[in-house]
Design a protein around this motif. Sequence first.
Motif, PDB file in Angstrom:
ATOM      1  N   SER A 292      41.345  38.267  41.518  1.00 61.88           N
ATOM      2  CA  SER A 292      41.284  38.146  42.973  1.00 61.88           C
ATOM      3  C   SER A 292      42.282  37.146  43.528  1.00 61.88           C
ATOM      4  CB  SER A 292      39.867  37.748  43.401  1.00 61.88           C
ATOM      5  OG  SER A 292      38.949  38.777  43.102  1.00 61.88           O
TER       6      SER A 292
ATOM      7  N   ARG B 272      37.409  47.824  39.815  1.00 64.61           N
ATOM      8  CA  ARG B 272      38.560  47.025  40.260  1.00 64.61           C
ATOM      9  C   ARG B 272      39.457  46.657  39.084  1.00 64.61           C
ATOM     10  NH1 ARG B 272      37.623  42.189  41.878  1.00 64.61           N
ATOM     11  NH2 ARG B 272      35.361  42.026  41.576  1.00 64.61           N
TER      12      ARG B 272
ATOM     13  N   GLU C 166      41.568  49.706  37.947  1.00 61.73           N
ATOM     14  CA  GLU C 166      42.634  50.012  38.906  1.00 61.73           C
ATOM     15  C   GLU C 166      43.729  48.946  38.863  1.00 61.73           C
ATOM     16  OE1 GLU C 166      42.819  50.537  43.743  1.00 61.73           O
ATOM     17  OE2 GLU C 166      40.996  51.172  42.686  1.00 61.73           O
ATOM     18  N   TYR C 167      43.315  47.696  38.764  1.00 59.05           N
ATOM     19  CA  TYR C 167      44.243  46.561  38.734  1.00 59.05           C
ATOM     20  C   TYR C 167      45.191  46.679  37.537  1.00 59.05           C
ATOM     21  CZ  TYR C 167      45.380  41.559  39.557  1.00 59.05           C
ATOM     22  OH  TYR C 167      45.989  40.360  39.846  1.00 59.05           O
TER      23      TYR C 167
ATOM     24  N   HIS D  46      40.499  50.281  45.760  1.00 56.36           N
ATOM     25  CA  HIS D  46      40.506  48.815  45.814  1.00 56.36           C
ATOM     26  C   HIS D  46      41.891  48.245  46.097  1.00 56.36           C
ATOM     27  CE1 HIS D  46      36.408  49.010  44.313  1.00 56.36           C
ATOM     28  NE2 HIS D  46      36.836  49.822  43.373  1.00 56.36           N
ATOM     29  N   TYR D  47      42.926  48.865  45.540  1.00 54.48           N
ATOM     30  CA  TYR D  47      44.297  48.368  45.721  1.00 54.48           C
ATOM     31  C   TYR D  47      45.208  49.547  46.073  1.00 54.48           C
ATOM     32  CZ  TYR D  47      42.161  44.577  43.026  1.00 54.48           C
ATOM     33  OH  TYR D  47      41.312  43.592  42.580  1.00 54.48           O
TER      34      TYR D  47
END
Length: 344
Positions: free
Chosen positions: A67, A115, A118-119, A139-140
């Motif tokens: 984050s 998250r 995906e990150y 999320h992104y």
Amino acid sequence: MKLGLQLGYWGAQPPTDDADLVAAAEAAGFDAVFTAEAYGSDAFTPLAWWGRRTSGIRLGTSVAQMSARAPTATAMAALTLDHLSGGRLILGLGVSGPQVVEGWYGATFPKPLARTREYIDIVRQVWARADPVSSSGPHYPLPHQGIGTTGHGRAMKSIVHPLRTDIPIMLGAEGPRNVALAAEICDGWLPIFFTPRLAPMYKSWLDEGFSRPGARRARSDFEICATANVVVTEDRSATLASMKPALALYLGGMGAEDNNFHAEVYRRMGHTAVVETVTRLFRAGRKGEAAQEIPDELVDDAAIVGDPGHIRDQIVAWERAGVTMMVLRGRSVTQLRELAALVA
């Protein structure tokens, strides 16, 4: 068994002996040095600072909080440091906890597994540099479009060509689903409280990830870099007692009272009653009493404390439990040399 040095994150002031510890670790044959971050010092800058004085030891974040940075920003930092170090970076990532994510970074915590997946996908796209980086989210999302945007965003490739297109990624994970995710999409696992006693449980979690379609690794080429308090001493009782205040913080004071991932780790170890007592006392401001309620057996579960013979026996036990690297908290140059000799 490899050795790693855990420098952690800074306290109120920067440490004064990290340069000596890093130099001693490399001279003693340590494989890697790791830094961390909470809500003070960051994980990347110290690696760049001390890494310039080294030539062979790997440089790892354990962990960089997701984050704290957009995935493309993390990919840029990793790509840059990997170039500067000649291909020695390990990118350790973690989701942190709700208090830090929502209270410090102003982000939302729910759906940490989704998250993370995906990150990491975006980070790897940046390094692969095969196509412009894109992600459908949620999320992104890249490029970011919709309400509040100009509509001018476009998918892009990194200007800089990476030194390595597949930098190792390790995941700081404590729960079964997160550990399985590490086995599925990462190159290693960074457990903070590991006990050989629960090796069959860890194996089942990891095997769940290894068995998924498209898993990156098999058990044979997957790293488990476990942080451990390893202390050579003839006075086990006093040393274990000195570790209890810090453990009381992790068990009773980290995260929210009903959402403390570290406490859950010790509940799985069978210490539920102790965790409940420590949490109640710690959150009532009775921190000293909370530490006193922790039995030696709980500390000993995830630490190695004793004479040289005991240390050697326990290192063998950790290796048999699947650990490929013992990540040690460095206290002094002498201690690092002593532990390196024991492992050798």
